[in-house]
Design a protein around this motif. Structure first.
Motif, PDB file in Angstrom:
ATOM      1  N   ARG A  59     -56.834 -25.750  -2.812  1.00 49.32           N
ATOM      2  CA  ARG A  59     -56.050 -24.655  -3.389  1.00 49.32           C
ATOM      3  C   ARG A  59     -56.885 -23.381  -3.484  1.00 49.32           C
ATOM      4  N   LYS A  60     -58.134 -23.539  -3.868  1.00 49.87           N
ATOM      5  CA  LYS A  60     -59.041 -22.388  -3.949  1.00 49.87           C
ATOM      6  C   LYS A  60     -59.267 -21.787  -2.568  1.00 49.87           C
ATOM      7  N   LYS A 119     -57.733 -29.447  -5.607  1.00 49.07           N
ATOM      8  CA  LYS A 119     -58.169 -28.251  -6.332  1.00 49.07           C
ATOM      9  C   LYS A 119     -59.027 -27.358  -5.440  1.00 49.07           C
TER      10      LYS A 119
END
Length: 278
Positions: A203-204, A200
Motif C-alpha cells: 500500500r505504501k 501494508k
C-alpha cells in the motif's frame, strides 16, 4: 571470417579425435587440446554474434553434430550451452534453450551431472515462455481491491515490472522508473506486479509510486496464491524483472535493466515521432 574459423575449428576437432584414437594413446583428449578448442569456439561465436537466433541455432547444431568423438562432442555442446546461457546479449538465451532441447534433453549428449541437468531443465522451463518475439503469456491477476484482471492486454505497449518491496534492487529501480516513464510519448500500460505478501508495505509503494504522464496508465496487480504460474512463465526466480511488449503483446525486451529499457523506449518514441510527421 566465419568460414575460415569454422574450417580451422573442425580441423582442430578432427585432430583431437584422431589423437584420441591413436594406438596406445589416452582415449581422453588432453586439456591443451580442449583449451585450443575453446579459443576457436570463442572466436567463432564472436564472429556470428550479430546473426539471428535461427542462424546461431543452425551453426551450433552443425558444430556439435560434426564431431564423432563423444567427449569432444560433449565438450563443444557444454561450452556453447554455457556461452549462450550466460551471454549478456539479450535473446541469446534462446540459443541455450535450443541446445538443451536438441542435445541434452533428448539424451544425445550427456550433461556433466544430474544436478547440471536439473539446473538446465529449470533454466529452460523458466525462460522458454518469454523469448524475444514471442507473445507474452497472459496471466490472471488481482487488483488491490480484489478485481480480477488479465495482463498484459493488447492495444498498447506494455511494461511489466515484477517486484517485491523487501528487495533492495527493486526499491532502487522503483525510484528511477517514474523518471523513465515520464519520457514515454506513446500509449503504454505499466503493470507493477507485486510478488510479496506484505499488504501494508504494498500500500505504501502504491501511494508513493506516481507518474504524471498521460500516455502511461499504471496498473497495480498481484497473485497472492500464485495460481497463474506467473513466476515460471515470466522467469521470476528473483526480483526485479522487467519486460516490454509491443501493442500485440509481442515481447520486445526481457529481463531488462533500466538502461536497456530506456533504449527501447527511446527507439519506440523515435518511431512514433517519425510516423506522426508522415
Amino acid at each position: 571470417m566465419g568460414k575460415r574459423i569454422i574450417i580451422l575449428l573442425l580441423g582442430l576437432c578432427l585432430a583431437i579425435t584422431l589423437k584420441a584414437q591413436e594406438p596406445g594413446a589416452n582415449s581422453v583428449p588432453d586439456s591443451l587440446s580442449f583449451e585450443m578448442l575453446d579459443g576457436m569456439l570463442e572466436k567463432y561465436t564472436a564472429a556470428i554474434e550479430r546473426e539471428a537466433v535461427d542462424t546461431k541455432n543452425s551453426e551450433c547444431d552443425f558444430l556439435i553434430g560434426s564431431v564423432r568423438d563423444s567427449l569432444t562432442t560433449q565438450h563443444i555442446a557444454l561450452w556453447l550451452y554455457d556461452h549462450y546461457k550466460e551471454s549478456p546479449l539479450m535473446g541469446d538465451e534462446a540459443v541455450a534453450i535450443h541446445i538443451y532441447d536438441s542435445w541434452f534433453k533428448s539424451g544425445a549428449v550427456a550433461m556433466r551431472s544430474q544436478f547440471d541437468r536439473f539446473d538446465a531443465d529449470l533454466f529452460a522451463s523458466f525462460n522458454r515462455s518469454t523469448l524475444l518475439g514471442m507473445k507474452a503469456p497472459v496471466v490472471d491477476m488481482q487488483t488491490p481491491c480484489g478485481r480480477k484482471i488479465k495482463i498484459p492486454e493488447e492495444g498498447s505497449h506494455s511494461i511489466l515490472f515484477f517486484f517485491d518491496t523487501s528487495c533492495g534492487k527493486c526499491q532502487l529501480t522503483a525510484k528511477v522508473l517514474p523518471g523513465v516513464l515520464e519520457k514515454i510519448t506513446f500509449p503504454t500500460r505499466f503493470y507493477a506486479v507485486y510478488c510479496g505478501h506484505d499488504k501494508k508495505s504494498w500500500r505504501k509503494f502504491r501511494r508513493e509510486f506516481r507518474v504524471r504522464n498521460k500516455n502511461v496508465g499504471i496498473v497495480h496487480a498481484w497473485d497472492p496464491e500464485v495460481q497463474s504460474d506467473y513466476l515460471r512463465l515470466y522467469g521470476v526466480m528473483s526480483t526485479p524483472r522487467l519486460y516490454i511488449t509491443d501493442t500485440d503483446t509481442e515481447i520486445l525486451g526481457r529481463r531488462l535493466e533500466i538502461e536497456s529499457l530506456e533504449e527501447i523506449i527511446h527507439y519506440i518514441c523515435d518511431y512514433y515521432g517519425q510516423t506522426q510527421k508522415q
